[in-house]
Design a protein around this motif. Sequence first.
Motif, short mmCIF file in Angstrom:
data_model
loop_
_atom_site.label_atom_id
_atom_site.label_comp_id
_atom_site.label_asym_id
_atom_site.label_seq_id
_atom_site.Cartn_x
_atom_site.Cartn_y
_atom_site.Cartn_z
N LEU A 238 1.02 -1.42 -0.33
CA LEU A 238 -0.66 -0.30 -0.05
C LEU A 238 0.98 0.94 -0.02
CD1 LEU A 238 -2.82 -1.01 2.39
CD2 LEU A 238 -2.85 -0.86 -0.37
N LEU A 239 1.86 1.24 0.56
CA LEU A 239 2.87 2.34 0.97
C LEU A 239 4.03 2.62 -0.66
CD1 LEU A 239 3.42 2.78 4.59
CD2 LEU A 239 1.83 4.17 3.92
N THR A 240 3.78 1.83 -0.96
CA THR A 240 5.24 1.21 -2.48
C THR A 240 4.57 3.16 -3.20
OG1 THR A 240 5.07 -0.73 -2.41
CG2 THR A 240 5.36 0.29 -4.37
N PHE A 241 3.01 3.48 -2.94
CA PHE A 241 3.41 4.38 -4.39
C PHE A 241 4.00 5.84 -4.13
CE2 PHE A 241 0.40 5.68 -0.58
CZ PHE A 241 0.25 6.94 -0.72
N ILE A 242 4.44 6.11 -2.70
CA ILE A 242 5.35 6.71 -1.82
C ILE A 242 6.80 6.37 -2.29
CG2 ILE A 242 6.47 8.44 -0.03
CD1 ILE A 242 3.33 8.46 1.38
N PRO A 243 7.81 7.29 -3.17
CA PRO A 243 8.75 6.18 -3.75
C PRO A 243 10.03 5.80 -2.27
CG PRO A 243 8.45 7.72 -5.08
CD PRO A 243 7.18 7.99 -4.53
N TYR A 244 10.09 5.15 -2.38
CA TYR A 244 10.84 4.09 -1.19
C TYR A 244 10.10 3.78 0.22
CZ TYR A 244 14.38 5.59 -4.23
OH TYR A 244 15.20 5.97 -4.84
N VAL A 245 9.05 4.69 0.43
CA VAL A 245 8.52 4.48 1.77
C VAL A 245 7.60 3.06 2.10
CG1 VAL A 245 6.35 5.63 3.86
CG2 VAL A 245 8.02 6.70 2.33
N GLY A 246 7.42 2.66 1.12
CA GLY A 246 6.39 1.30 1.25
C GLY A 246 7.78 0.03 1.78
N ALA A 247 9.31 0.18 1.05
CA ALA A 247 9.89 -0.73 1.07
C ALA A 247 10.59 -0.17 2.52
CB ALA A 247 11.27 -0.52 0.26
N ILE A 248 11.09 1.01 3.03
CA ILE A 248 12.01 1.53 3.95
C ILE A 248 10.60 0.99 5.45
CG2 ILE A 248 12.30 2.90 5.58
CD1 ILE A 248 13.21 4.61 3.43
N VAL A 249 9.54 1.08 5.36
CA VAL A 249 8.76 0.49 6.55
C VAL A 249 8.14 -0.27 6.49
CG1 VAL A 249 5.94 0.66 6.96
CG2 VAL A 249 6.94 3.10 6.51
N GLY A 250 7.82 -0.94 5.52
CA GLY A 250 7.95 -2.96 5.70
C GLY A 250 9.55 -3.45 5.63
N GLY A 251 9.87 -3.01 5.15
CA GLY A 251 11.22 -3.82 5.36
C GLY A 251 12.07 -3.37 7.12
N VAL A 252 11.58 -2.72 7.39
CA VAL A 252 12.20 -2.27 8.78
C VAL A 252 11.24 -3.29 10.59
CG1 VAL A 252 11.89 -0.72 10.91
CG2 VAL A 252 12.82 -0.02 9.15
N LEU A 253 9.89 -3.46 9.79
CA LEU A 253 8.73 -3.75 9.95
C LEU A 253 8.89 -5.36 10.02
CD1 LEU A 253 6.35 -3.27 12.10
CD2 LEU A 253 4.70 -4.09 9.99
N ALA A 254 9.39 -5.84 9.03
CA ALA A 254 9.23 -6.96 8.42
C ALA A 254 10.50 -7.64 9.07
CB ALA A 254 9.88 -7.37 7.19
N ILE A 255 11.78 -6.58 9.31
CA ILE A 255 13.08 -7.01 9.98
C ILE A 255 12.71 -7.24 11.57
CG2 ILE A 255 16.28 -6.43 10.07
CD1 ILE A 255 16.08 -5.64 7.40
#
Length: 361
Positions: A238-255
Amino acid sequence: MTLPVRDQLKYWGIAALIFAVVLWFLGDVLLPFVVGAAIAYFLDPIADRLERAGASRTLATAIITVCTILIFIVAALLVIPTLVQQTSQLVQTAPDLFQNLQNFLAQRFPEVLAEDGVFRQTMTSLGQTIRDRGGELIQTALTSARSLISVLLLFVIVPVVAVYLLLDWDRMVARVDELLPREHAPTIRSLAREIDDTLSSFIRGMGTVCVILGTYYALALMAVGLQFGLVVGVIAGLLTFIPYVGAIVGGVLAIGLALFQFWGEWIWIVAVAVIFQAGQLIEGNVLTPKLVGDSVGLHPVWLLLSMSVFGTLFGFVGLLVAVPVAAALGVIARFLVAQYKGSRLYLGSTDTAREGGDDAA
């Protein structure tokens, strides 16, 4: 006789003001219709392709409707219950996660977590707040009669509106074209085409990218055994539409979740990190260039500003209309800048413009 520019600006300003007032007072009522219109806009290219393949507009709409219903049934049976269950579990286990984090910091950095320290109290309070407020929010959403009725109305009205608008989309566009001021019709059509290109690139392109990446993250994280993989994948998508935000938020949460779940089993923690790194490579080198392109014209800061402003003023409906309005304003702004650079206000007198050209030469 052509209306003076001042009168035209006055009338268009009044129309914009009426639109804002209607959106302000009827936002909740308009929500199903705005969502239905967005779905119809998203699906219109598919209907056009089916028409070019030989199907009538009615048959194309029927095919799309049946396929959409089947996808929704599969999601309702397989995905949505698991998503709700994992979200509820994540909210309930948040205090335990924070407690584990406190224990880890207490072992590694005992001076940070003094018994009466600010950090320890903050972590405890934050975890308890997430559990209490998150549980209250879920409980309220599930038990509130008003919320239930609103959800039922969305599920009933939105599909009906989407089907009717998709069926009559081309006729509506032609009808609107007939109502354009004849003097400005070519300019309005040109701006509308540019706005449509921007919107189609962003909404359809980024929407497809979000679905693909969200599905990839969810399936990959669930495959490695991450406890809340589906929730994390949906959030990242859902947050991928904002560049880098989806990967950063999802990555931090997942890791972060992987550290608590797989502590000591580093191969799985590395696997979670690799999943998000691969997702970024796929998005940056394949999905975004192919599905979105480089000519979207919506800067992330401009997009966030428009969503913040419209969301604050008009609520959830404001968030839905923020992207189309931002795209329209961006196109109009570029058009006005081009007009300004070709005007005497920018170029000055003919002699001044000629002298400027001679100096540049």
